[in-house]
Design a protein around this motif. Sequence first.
Motif, PDB file in Angstrom:
ATOM      1  N   ASP A   6       0.835  -1.206   0.000  1.00 42.06           N
ATOM      2  CA  ASP A   6       0.000   0.000   0.000  1.00 42.06           C
ATOM      3  C   ASP A   6       0.869   1.254   0.000  1.00 42.06           C
ATOM      4  O   ASP A   6       0.604   2.207  -0.739  1.00 42.06           O
ATOM      5  N   ALA A   7       1.914   1.253   0.823  1.00 47.01           N
ATOM      6  CA  ALA A   7       2.828   2.396   0.860  1.00 47.01           C
ATOM      7  C   ALA A   7       3.572   2.523  -0.470  1.00 47.01           C
ATOM      8  O   ALA A   7       3.775   3.637  -0.972  1.00 47.01           O
ATOM      9  N   ALA A   8       3.969   1.400  -1.053  1.00 46.46           N
ATOM     10  CA  ALA A   8       4.663   1.421  -2.343  1.00 46.46           C
ATOM     11  C   ALA A   8       3.747   1.972  -3.436  1.00 46.46           C
ATOM     12  O   ALA A   8       4.174   2.752  -4.284  1.00 46.46           O
ATOM     13  N   ARG A   9       2.484   1.575  -3.396  1.00 47.96           N
ATOM     14  CA  ARG A   9       1.533   2.088  -4.386  1.00 47.96           C
ATOM     15  C   ARG A   9       1.403   3.602  -4.263  1.00 47.96           C
ATOM     16  O   ARG A   9       1.457   4.324  -5.265  1.00 47.96           O
ATOM     17  N   ALA A  10       1.266   4.091  -3.056  1.00 50.06           N
ATOM     18  CA  ALA A  10       1.135   5.537  -2.847  1.00 50.06           C
ATOM     19  C   ALA A  10       2.388   6.266  -3.315  1.00 50.06           C
ATOM     20  O   ALA A  10       2.312   7.293  -4.006  1.00 50.06           O
ATOM     21  N   TRP A  11       3.563   5.745  -2.960  1.00 51.61           N
ATOM     22  CA  TRP A  11       4.805   6.426  -3.289  1.00 51.61           C
ATOM     23  C   TRP A  11       5.052   6.438  -4.796  1.00 51.61           C
ATOM     24  O   TRP A  11       5.328   7.483  -5.390  1.00 51.61           O
ATOM     25  N   TYR A  12       4.938   5.290  -5.435  1.00 50.40           N
ATOM     26  CA  TYR A  12       5.206   5.243  -6.872  1.00 50.40           C
ATOM     27  C   TYR A  12       4.108   5.912  -7.693  1.00 50.40           C
ATOM     28  O   TYR A  12       4.374   6.428  -8.782  1.00 50.40           O
TER      29      TYR A  12
END
Length: 139
Positions: A18-24
């Motif tokens: 979820d954090a990776a989705r938000a960041w990328y």
Amino acid sequence: MTTLRGFTTVTFFADDLDAARAWYTSVFEQEPYFVRDGAYLEWRVGDYQHEFGVLNSAYAPHRHTGEATGAIIYWAVDDVEAAYRRLLALGAAPHDKPVERGAGYVTASVLDPFGNILGVMRNQHYADVLAERQGQGGH
């Protein structure tokens, strides 16, 4: 004869998808076009719509430690310094500050918040190939 024809998908790893989705999504300024909940995300990025994936570390074919290791994939950018500063502003950590490697070649890299190395590069060869292809109608 086996010939390497080009990159199809670059895959990074993250423990927190979820954090990776938000960041990328912030980095690419678009949502992923493909999502496998809890497992995998994928974006199409850039001039040639290269595929960039983030795989949940639990499914990695090797142990993902979150430490900087392995190859560096450099993404073509027009302004390395600006791209580097933007990635840092989004929460990446410095890995290798912008360095001129020769006329028309500048590289830099950061660590994304998940421990992957993300490289950016001004590459004259890439620019020349792109300009040639655009001159042929973009094909």
